[in-house]
Design a protein around this motif. Structure first.
Motif, PDB file in Angstrom:
ATOM      1  N   GLN A   1       0.813  -1.215   0.000  1.00 10.27           N
ATOM      2  CA  GLN A   1       0.000   0.000   0.000  1.00 10.27           C
ATOM      3  C   GLN A   1       0.845   1.263   0.000  1.00 10.27           C
ATOM      4  OE1 GLN A   1      -3.512  -0.106   2.678  1.00 10.27           O
ATOM      5  NE2 GLN A   1      -2.505  -1.862   3.612  1.00 10.27           N
ATOM      6  N   ARG A   2       2.089   1.145  -0.409  1.00  7.43           N
ATOM      7  CA  ARG A   2       2.989   2.301  -0.314  1.00  7.43           C
ATOM      8  C   ARG A   2       2.612   3.423  -1.265  1.00  7.43           C
ATOM      9  NH1 ARG A   2       8.586  -0.703  -1.139  1.00  7.43           N
ATOM     10  NH2 ARG A   2       7.218  -1.795  -2.602  1.00  7.43           N
ATOM     11  N   SER A   3       1.985   3.105  -2.382  1.00  7.78           N
ATOM     12  CA  SER A   3       1.621   4.139  -3.346  1.00  7.78           C
ATOM     13  C   SER A   3       0.453   4.963  -2.817  1.00  7.78           C
ATOM     14  CB  SER A   3       1.241   3.503  -4.685  1.00  7.78           C
ATOM     15  OG  SER A   3       0.871   4.498  -5.629  1.00  7.78           O
ATOM     16  N   ALA A   4       0.586   6.277  -2.873  1.00 11.82           N
ATOM     17  CA  ALA A   4      -0.483   7.157  -2.396  1.00 11.82           C
ATOM     18  C   ALA A   4      -1.727   6.978  -3.262  1.00 11.82           C
ATOM     19  CB  ALA A   4      -0.024   8.607  -2.433  1.00 11.82           C
ATOM     20  N   CYS A   5      -2.878   6.991  -2.630  1.00 17.13           N
ATOM     21  CA  CYS A   5      -4.133   6.834  -3.360  1.00 17.13           C
ATOM     22  C   CYS A   5      -4.359   8.005  -4.304  1.00 17.13           C
ATOM     23  CB  CYS A   5      -5.308   6.752  -2.385  1.00 17.13           C
ATOM     24  SG  CYS A   5      -5.270   5.313  -1.299  1.00 17.13           S
ATOM     25  N   MET A   6      -4.973   7.725  -5.447  1.00 13.34           N
ATOM     26  CA  MET A   6      -5.355   8.763  -6.388  1.00 13.34           C
ATOM     27  C   MET A   6      -6.806   9.146  -6.115  1.00 13.34           C
ATOM     28  SD  MET A   6      -5.269   8.721 -10.572  1.00 13.34           S
ATOM     29  CE  MET A   6      -3.629   8.017 -10.490  1.00 13.34           C
TER      30      MET A   6
ATOM     31  N   PRO B   1      -1.137  17.599  -4.475  1.00 11.00           N
ATOM     32  CA  PRO B   1      -1.588  17.565  -5.871  1.00 11.00           C
ATOM     33  C   PRO B   1      -0.579  16.883  -6.789  1.00 11.00           C
ATOM     34  CG  PRO B   1      -0.743  19.735  -5.329  1.00 11.00           C
ATOM     35  CD  PRO B   1      -0.716  18.938  -4.049  1.00 11.00           C
ATOM     36  N   GLU B   2      -1.091  16.268  -7.838  1.00  8.63           N
ATOM     37  CA  GLU B   2      -0.255  15.722  -8.909  1.00  8.63           C
ATOM     38  C   GLU B   2      -0.836  16.187 -10.237  1.00  8.63           C
ATOM     39  OE1 GLU B   2       1.365  11.529 -10.875  1.00  8.63           O
ATOM     40  OE2 GLU B   2      -0.353  11.510  -9.517  1.00  8.63           O
ATOM     41  N   GLN B   3       0.013  16.780 -11.063  1.00  7.27           N
ATOM     42  CA  GLN B   3      -0.419  17.210 -12.386  1.00  7.27           C
ATOM     43  C   GLN B   3      -0.247  16.062 -13.371  1.00  7.27           C
ATOM     44  OE1 GLN B   3      -1.892  20.117 -12.939  1.00  7.27           O
ATOM     45  NE2 GLN B   3      -1.591  20.729 -10.792  1.00  7.27           N
TER      46      GLN B   3
ATOM     47  N   PRO C   1       5.974  14.297  -2.432  1.00  8.40           N
ATOM     48  CA  PRO C   1       5.439  15.059  -3.572  1.00  8.40           C
ATOM     49  C   PRO C   1       6.104  14.748  -4.902  1.00  8.40           C
ATOM     50  CG  PRO C   1       6.846  16.448  -2.207  1.00  8.40           C
ATOM     51  CD  PRO C   1       6.696  15.150  -1.475  1.00  8.40           C
ATOM     52  N   VAL C   2       7.168  13.948  -4.881  1.00  4.15           N
ATOM     53  CA  VAL C   2       7.856  13.586  -6.126  1.00  4.15           C
ATOM     54  C   VAL C   2       7.554  12.133  -6.500  1.00  4.15           C
ATOM     55  CG1 VAL C   2      10.094  13.331  -7.273  1.00  4.15           C
ATOM     56  CG2 VAL C   2       9.685  15.267  -5.725  1.00  4.15           C
ATOM     57  N   THR C   3       7.753  11.217  -5.570  1.00  2.00           N
ATOM     58  CA  THR C   3       7.543   9.797  -5.859  1.00  2.00           C
ATOM     59  C   THR C   3       6.103   9.364  -5.616  1.00  2.00           C
ATOM     60  OG1 THR C   3       8.073   9.087  -3.599  1.00  2.00           O
ATOM     61  CG2 THR C   3       9.914   9.359  -5.141  1.00  2.00           C
ATOM     62  N   PHE C   4       5.357  10.142  -4.831  1.00  2.00           N
ATOM     63  CA  PHE C   4       3.975   9.818  -4.440  1.00  2.00           C
ATOM     64  C   PHE C   4       3.884   8.464  -3.741  1.00  2.00           C
ATOM     65  CE2 PHE C   4       3.596  12.709  -8.089  1.00  2.00           C
ATOM     66  CZ  PHE C   4       3.005  13.780  -7.434  1.00  2.00           C
ATOM     67  N   GLU C   5       4.911   8.176  -2.951  1.00  4.02           N
ATOM     68  CA  GLU C   5       4.863   7.037  -2.049  1.00  4.02           C
ATOM     69  C   GLU C   5       4.638   7.540  -0.634  1.00  4.02           C
ATOM     70  OE1 GLU C   5       8.019   4.236  -2.285  1.00  4.02           O
ATOM     71  OE2 GLU C   5       7.330   3.457  -4.217  1.00  4.02           O
ATOM     72  N   CYS C   6       3.956   6.725   0.168  1.00  6.51           N
ATOM     73  CA  CYS C   6       3.608   7.130   1.529  1.00  6.51           C
ATOM     74  C   CYS C   6       4.800   6.905   2.456  1.00  6.51           C
ATOM     75  CB  CYS C   6       2.408   6.333   2.023  1.00  6.51           C
ATOM     76  SG  CYS C   6       0.897   6.663   1.082  1.00  6.51           S
ATOM     77  N   GLU C   7       5.121   7.940   3.210  1.00  6.29           N
ATOM     78  CA  GLU C   7       6.213   7.886   4.161  1.00  6.29           C
ATOM     79  C   GLU C   7       5.695   8.280   5.536  1.00  6.29           C
ATOM     80  OE1 GLU C   7       8.959  10.659   2.519  1.00  6.29           O
ATOM     81  OE2 GLU C   7       9.740   9.254   1.023  1.00  6.29           O
ATOM     82  N   LEU C   8       6.351   7.776   6.567  1.00  9.80           N
ATOM     83  CA  LEU C   8       5.977   8.162   7.912  1.00  9.80           C
ATOM     84  C   LEU C   8       6.288   9.633   8.124  1.00  9.80           C
ATOM     85  CD1 LEU C   8       7.116   5.152  10.112  1.00  9.80           C
ATOM     86  CD2 LEU C   8       4.786   5.993   9.827  1.00  9.80           C
TER      87      LEU C   8
END
Length: 219
Positions: free
Chosen positions: A139-144, A182-184, A202-209
């Motif tokens: 689930q590391r990828s941030a939801c769209m 935001p992501e363009q 904000p660059v990789t859009f992976e979730c970090e603590l």
């Protein structure tokens, strides 16, 4: 989803001051004789029309003693604030575009039987409900999610929350349960979101603590 427990934290904060223990001690503590097996991962939507994830939240929980659907904690919440939560949950379902588990948001629950609140057994779980992030999903990828100004999905005054008092509403409006950036994209902007305590890069859009900030004041 963990959002359920964050939402109910606000709903019950005024009636059960021990609810915060769920977040500090969300385990299968020994104050229950038995615990159900870990239930299925709960999520907002699935690709297939008949996916279990397309059901209401409470219907995704397993019934009977092997699950949490009929547990006293969830029965209380459904009876008292079920409509409010389903309105909240359906709003998130509508806003979320991702059909796979994402954002470190998908959780599974286990419920205790024959429990007590005495403090003589070490660690105590006073709500008799344990939770953990789904173990079988990346689930590391941030939801769209659908774009909103400043990617602030909540609060939304258009979402009706029956039986929620004004003081509860104020708590819910200030919940720190979701962080979005935001992501363009070529087809237009979207929001990328992670559940507390994670935040999207904000660059990789992976979730970090989220980084710990020491707020100690030194004299």
């Amino acid at each position: 989803m963990r959002l359920f427990l964050v939402f109910t934290l606000a709903l019950l904060e005024l009636t059960d001051g021990q609810l915060s223990a769920m977040f500090g001690n969300p385990i299968q503590a020994p104050n229950c004789e038995t615990w159900s097996a870990w239930g299925p991962c709960v999520w907002l939507k699935g690709k297939e029309a008949n996916s279990r994830w397309n059901r209401p939240y409470f219907d995704q929980l397993l019934p009977g003693r092997q699950g949490c659907r009929n547990h006293v904690f969830f029965r209380l919440l459904k009876d008292r604030w079920g409509v409010a939560f389903e309105n909240f949950y359906n709003y998130l379902r509508e806003m979320t575009m991702s059909e796979e588990q994402c954002g470190q948001c998908s959780y599974q629950q286990s419920c205790g039987r024959s429990c007590h609140r005495r403090g003589d057994v070490g660690m105590i779980n006073p709500l008799f409900v344990a939770e953990r992030r789904c173990m079988d999903a990346d689930q590391r990828s941030a939801c769209m999610s659908r774009y909103m100004p400043d990617c602030r999905l909540w609060p939304n005054k258009n979402i009706q929350l029956p039986n929620v008092t004004s003081s509860m509403q104020e708590i819910i409006d200030h919940l720190d349960y979701l962080t979005c950036v935001p992501e363009q994209r070529p087809d237009g902007p979207v929001c990328r979101c992670c559940c507390h305590p994670y935040t999207p890069d904000p660059v990789t859009f992976e979730c970090e603590l989220k980084p710990f900030i020491d707020q100690t004041v030194f004299g």
